[in-house]
Design a protein around this motif. Sequence first.
Motif, PDB file in Angstrom:
ATOM      1  N   VAL A  50       0.873  -1.173   0.000  1.00  0.00           N
ATOM      2  CA  VAL A  50       0.000   0.000   0.000  1.00  0.00           C
ATOM      3  C   VAL A  50       0.913   1.226   0.000  1.00  0.00           C
ATOM      4  O   VAL A  50       1.797   1.338   0.856  1.00  0.00           O
ATOM      5  CB  VAL A  50      -0.928  -0.007   1.235  1.00  0.00           C
ATOM      6  CG1 VAL A  50      -1.687   1.310   1.351  1.00  0.00           C
ATOM      7  CG2 VAL A  50      -1.905  -1.173   1.128  1.00  0.00           C
ATOM      8  N   PRO A  51       0.740   2.117  -0.985  1.00  0.00           N
ATOM      9  CA  PRO A  51       1.705   3.221  -1.148  1.00  0.00           C
ATOM     10  C   PRO A  51       1.524   4.312  -0.097  1.00  0.00           C
ATOM     11  O   PRO A  51       1.042   5.404  -0.387  1.00  0.00           O
ATOM     12  CB  PRO A  51       1.405   3.735  -2.560  1.00  0.00           C
ATOM     13  CG  PRO A  51      -0.020   3.378  -2.805  1.00  0.00           C
ATOM     14  CD  PRO A  51      -0.309   2.134  -2.005  1.00  0.00           C
ATOM     15  N   PHE A  52       1.925   4.010   1.105  1.00  0.00           N
ATOM     16  CA  PHE A  52       1.731   4.964   2.192  1.00  0.00           C
ATOM     17  C   PHE A  52       2.573   6.225   1.980  1.00  0.00           C
ATOM     18  O   PHE A  52       2.188   7.324   2.385  1.00  0.00           O
ATOM     19  CB  PHE A  52       2.065   4.313   3.544  1.00  0.00           C
ATOM     20  CG  PHE A  52       1.311   4.940   4.675  1.00  0.00           C
ATOM     21  CD1 PHE A  52      -0.025   4.637   4.874  1.00  0.00           C
ATOM     22  CD2 PHE A  52       1.912   5.870   5.515  1.00  0.00           C
ATOM     23  CE1 PHE A  52      -0.746   5.241   5.892  1.00  0.00           C
ATOM     24  CE2 PHE A  52       1.202   6.476   6.535  1.00  0.00           C
ATOM     25  CZ  PHE A  52      -0.130   6.163   6.724  1.00  0.00           C
ATOM     26  N   GLY A  53       3.707   6.050   1.304  1.00  0.00           N
ATOM     27  CA  GLY A  53       4.536   7.217   0.996  1.00  0.00           C
ATOM     28  C   GLY A  53       3.784   8.207   0.123  1.00  0.00           C
ATOM     29  O   GLY A  53       3.889   9.421   0.311  1.00  0.00           O
ATOM     30  N   ALA A  54       3.018   7.687  -0.824  1.00  0.00           N
ATOM     31  CA  ALA A  54       2.224   8.563  -1.695  1.00  0.00           C
ATOM     32  C   ALA A  54       1.158   9.284  -0.880  1.00  0.00           C
ATOM     33  O   ALA A  54       0.895  10.472  -1.084  1.00  0.00           O
ATOM     34  CB  ALA A  54       1.574   7.738  -2.816  1.00  0.00           C
ATOM     35  N   ALA A  55       0.538   8.551   0.050  1.00  0.00           N
ATOM     36  CA  ALA A  55      -0.490   9.159   0.902  1.00  0.00           C
ATOM     37  C   ALA A  55       0.110  10.302   1.719  1.00  0.00           C
ATOM     38  O   ALA A  55      -0.451  11.396   1.808  1.00  0.00           O
ATOM     39  CB  ALA A  55      -1.090   8.101   1.831  1.00  0.00           C
ATOM     40  N   PHE A  56       1.270  10.058   2.264  1.00  0.00           N
ATOM     41  CA  PHE A  56       1.943  11.091   3.060  1.00  0.00           C
ATOM     42  C   PHE A  56       2.404  12.241   2.165  1.00  0.00           C
ATOM     43  O   PHE A  56       2.148  13.415   2.452  1.00  0.00           O
ATOM     44  CB  PHE A  56       3.144  10.474   3.795  1.00  0.00           C
ATOM     45  CG  PHE A  56       3.898  11.474   4.613  1.00  0.00           C
ATOM     46  CD1 PHE A  56       3.509  11.766   5.904  1.00  0.00           C
ATOM     47  CD2 PHE A  56       4.988  12.164   4.075  1.00  0.00           C
ATOM     48  CE1 PHE A  56       4.191  12.721   6.653  1.00  0.00           C
ATOM     49  CE2 PHE A  56       5.674  13.118   4.820  1.00  0.00           C
ATOM     50  CZ  PHE A  56       5.274  13.394   6.110  1.00  0.00           C
ATOM     51  N   GLY A  57       3.034  11.863   1.064  1.00  0.00           N
ATOM     52  CA  GLY A  57       3.617  12.870   0.183  1.00  0.00           C
ATOM     53  C   GLY A  57       2.594  13.856  -0.361  1.00  0.00           C
ATOM     54  O   GLY A  57       2.904  15.016  -0.613  1.00  0.00           O
ATOM     55  N   LYS A  58       1.362  13.370  -0.568  1.00  0.00           N
ATOM     56  CA  LYS A  58       0.329  14.247  -1.126  1.00  0.00           C
ATOM     57  C   LYS A  58      -0.542  14.864  -0.040  1.00  0.00           C
ATOM     58  O   LYS A  58      -1.446  15.645  -0.324  1.00  0.00           O
ATOM     59  CB  LYS A  58      -0.545  13.459  -2.115  1.00  0.00           C
ATOM     60  CG  LYS A  58       0.213  13.070  -3.384  1.00  0.00           C
ATOM     61  CD  LYS A  58      -0.708  12.554  -4.470  1.00  0.00           C
ATOM     62  CE  LYS A  58      -1.229  11.183  -4.127  1.00  0.00           C
ATOM     63  NZ  LYS A  58      -2.096  10.648  -5.212  1.00  0.00           N
ATOM     64  N   GLY A  59      -0.285  14.492   1.197  1.00  0.00           N
ATOM     65  CA  GLY A  59      -1.050  15.083   2.302  1.00  0.00           C
ATOM     66  C   GLY A  59      -2.524  14.761   2.231  1.00  0.00           C
ATOM     67  O   GLY A  59      -3.379  15.616   2.452  1.00  0.00           O
ATOM     68  N   ILE A  60      -2.847  13.512   1.951  1.00  0.00           N
ATOM     69  CA  ILE A  60      -4.261  13.163   1.782  1.00  0.00           C
ATOM     70  C   ILE A  60      -4.899  12.827   3.128  1.00  0.00           C
ATOM     71  O   ILE A  60      -4.214  12.599   4.128  1.00  0.00           O
ATOM     72  CB  ILE A  60      -4.450  11.978   0.801  1.00  0.00           C
ATOM     73  CG1 ILE A  60      -3.961  10.663   1.421  1.00  0.00           C
ATOM     74  CG2 ILE A  60      -3.744  12.266  -0.510  1.00  0.00           C
ATOM     75  CD1 ILE A  60      -4.334   9.446   0.604  1.00  0.00           C
ATOM     76  N   THR A  61      -6.228  12.818   3.132  1.00  0.00           N
ATOM     77  CA  THR A  61      -6.996  12.366   4.287  1.00  0.00           C
ATOM     78  C   THR A  61      -7.603  11.023   3.930  1.00  0.00           C
ATOM     79  O   THR A  61      -8.066  10.838   2.805  1.00  0.00           O
ATOM     80  CB  THR A  61      -8.137  13.361   4.585  1.00  0.00           C
ATOM     81  OG1 THR A  61      -7.557  14.630   4.858  1.00  0.00           O
ATOM     82  CG2 THR A  61      -8.979  12.909   5.778  1.00  0.00           C
ATOM     83  N   MET A  62      -7.604  10.089   4.880  1.00  0.00           N
ATOM     84  CA  MET A  62      -8.288   8.811   4.642  1.00  0.00           C
ATOM     85  C   MET A  62      -9.325   8.600   5.734  1.00  0.00           C
ATOM     86  O   MET A  62      -9.031   8.789   6.916  1.00  0.00           O
ATOM     87  CB  MET A  62      -7.285   7.659   4.649  1.00  0.00           C
ATOM     88  CG  MET A  62      -6.334   7.721   3.478  1.00  0.00           C
ATOM     89  SD  MET A  62      -5.181   6.342   3.455  1.00  0.00           S
ATOM     90  CE  MET A  62      -6.266   5.001   3.038  1.00  0.00           C
ATOM     91  N   LYS A  63     -10.528   8.240   5.317  1.00  0.00           N
ATOM     92  CA  LYS A  63     -11.591   7.939   6.285  1.00  0.00           C
ATOM     93  C   LYS A  63     -12.227   6.605   5.913  1.00  0.00           C
ATOM     94  O   LYS A  63     -12.379   6.301   4.732  1.00  0.00           O
ATOM     95  CB  LYS A  63     -12.650   9.067   6.289  1.00  0.00           C
ATOM     96  CG  LYS A  63     -12.117  10.362   6.912  1.00  0.00           C
ATOM     97  CD  LYS A  63     -13.139  11.480   6.840  1.00  0.00           C
ATOM     98  CE  LYS A  63     -14.260  11.339   7.832  1.00  0.00           C
ATOM     99  NZ  LYS A  63     -13.951  11.888   9.165  1.00  0.00           N
TER     100      LYS A  63
END
Length: 386
Positions: free
Chosen positions: A313-326
């Motif tokens: 799971v590309p957690f780096g991408a999630a962090f890098g783009k500053g996304i929110t996950m719900k």
Amino acid sequence: MGTHKIETQTVPDPELVNPHDAIIKITKTAICGSDLHLYDGFIPTMESGDIMGHEFMGIVEEVGKDVTNLKRGDRVVVPFTIACGNCLFCKKKLWAACDNTNPNAHLMEAAYGYSGSGLFGYSHMMGGYAGGQAQYARVPFANVGPLKIESDLPDEKVLFLSDIFPTGYQAAENAQILPGDTVAVWGCGPVGQFAIASAFMLGAGRVIAIDRLPERLALARSLGAVTVDYSENDTDVLTALKDLTGGIGPDSCIDAVGLEGHSTELQGVYDKIKTAVMLETDRPVVLRQAIQAIRKGGTVSVPGVYGGLLDKVPFGAAFGKGITMKMGQTNMHSYMKPLLERIEQNQIDPSYIISHRITLDQAPDMYKVWRDKKENVTKIVIDPWA
Ligand SMILES: [Zn+2]
Ligand SMILES: [Zn+2]
């Protein structure tokens, strides 16, 4: 009765166990996409003889002595999550996190730290409650869960308040949609359908629906969505979403697929192998795509069920783009009444997704049809008395 083994049998009728129980005579029930995770053996702690089903409604047959707001003869829709109404989490309206309704909480605590609420017909680690693909069910905490239907709306219009309509709606709410936003929805099954409809209700300017089954894509188009068929030659979902959003990416992405994601790409093969040899529990194809596709600062909402440990799971991408996950199970009890009002006001008729109306005896065969997506199936409703 076992993985890929469903039977229709006569079993003893349920009885009141606690003073706040009700017995419901079920008039309509449905097979859910998440029932397939049980059917396919993805959710542990199912036992031979467990009764399936968590989407049901009916008539109150009998109530325990502490049930004050239901009486024999009331017509009710029952939420699939069971909530006590009194614990810390229920008080915060986090009904799906109820602390008091899973008698087997210790099984979940080992894996998750803490257990969520008990669920009907969804394995022993989720409470071991008998499900509603039956003629009768015992409903615990009957003062808290069941929603009374006082109008004469037909069963089929209100049945999906038991799960998939609130689940799709919460998914859209979790997607934090602002007026005019572009929302991408993976999976045009029942939850995806209601996520699409709800996204529009919450002000989405455009919804892009992703699937491979023509009958589902057609339903999505009927709601006003733009569709992407990922099985078409040369269709790369990420490229398609980029093209459709001027290179920016969707404002919100909704993963209405969950742990049994299907992929025609190499990663699909990878997940199949890793889950087969138990090195991975889930196939998070869609979650990976959603995290890749989402625009910077966007929101990924996950109503699709995940069970365990996910790979790559590309957690780096999630962090890098500053996304929110719900994400999470639906806090059903907060949504049922407002969504019933939307149905009563004719804003939506949830029965549009039904393709098959069957008897309990036909259910074992229909599980196969549902799993294999044959006969243009989009939603199966069971009349347990037919
Ligand atoms: Zn369901
Ligand atoms: Zn509670």
